[in-house]
Design an enzyme around this catalytic site. Structure first.
Site, mmCIF file in Angstrom:
data_model
loop_
_atom_site.group_PDB
_atom_site.id
_atom_site.type_symbol
_atom_site.label_atom_id
_atom_site.label_comp_id
_atom_site.label_asym_id
_atom_site.label_seq_id
_atom_site.Cartn_x
_atom_site.Cartn_y
_atom_site.Cartn_z
ATOM 1 N N CYS A 59 43.155 -2.377 2.916
ATOM 2 C CA CYS A 59 44.161 -2.595 1.499
ATOM 3 C C CYS A 59 45.291 -2.721 2.601
ATOM 4 O O CYS A 59 46.426 -1.755 3.292
ATOM 5 C CB CYS A 59 44.549 -1.250 1.039
ATOM 6 N N CYS A 110 49.067 -0.880 2.000
ATOM 7 C CA CYS A 110 48.423 0.612 2.608
ATOM 8 C C CYS A 110 48.799 1.183 3.995
ATOM 9 O O CYS A 110 49.617 1.229 4.334
ATOM 10 C CB CYS A 110 47.544 0.550 2.230
#
Ligand SMILES: [Zn+2]
Length: 147
Positions: free
Chosen positions: A76, A79
């Site tokens: 991600c 993230c």
């Protein structure tokens, strides 16, 4: 022998921000402000904690602070991009709140418990118009789709 007893929670592996030593801290001592075994300086002061399915509940039981959990995954991009801001916030919140990271790929039980899946997103002409997380009955899906 009690077959139903849960295994003991996994200890935390906490890097010391002062000397770099990795400390094994029993998760049940989370609320006691433990010190580094090598240099004696305080651990867990404004640090982000990595928790897992194996020690999350024990950690929650051991702290009275509010806890903010970042569910992230290695694949991600956003993230990973947020990680420095999360660490910075943890430093500002030392003693006031506990900031925790959980790798959602490695910890399916926690991810399922707090998951934002399924998430439904309604688009119109490619633009997001609405979003709803959690399982919905057919009527609510129809309502979301038709706005
Ligand atoms: Zn140290």
């Amino acid at each position: 022998m009690d077959q139903t007893a849960a295994p003991p929670p996994s200890p935390l592996h906490v890097p010391c921000t002062h000397c770099g030593a990795t400390n094994r801290v029993p998760v049940t001592r989370l609320g006691e402000a433990p010190n580094c075994g090598r240099c004696g300086k305080p651990l867990l002061q404004g640090q982000v904690l990595e928790l897992s399915d194996a020690n999350f509940d024990a950690a929650m039981a051991a702290t009275a602070l509010p806890v903010l959990v970042d569910f992230w995954a290695p694949w991600c991009g956003p993230c990973r991009a947020m990680a420095p801001a999360f660490a910075q916030a943890a430093g500002q919140l030392a003693g006031k709140a506990l900031l925790v990271k959980v790798n959602s790929d490695d910890n399916p039980a926690l991810s399922a418990r707090f998951a934002v899946l399924p998430t439904l997103v309604r688009l119109q002409g490619g633009q997001e118009r609405a979003r709803q997380s959690g399982a919905l009955p057919a009527g609510a899906i129809v309502a979301l789709a038709t706005g």
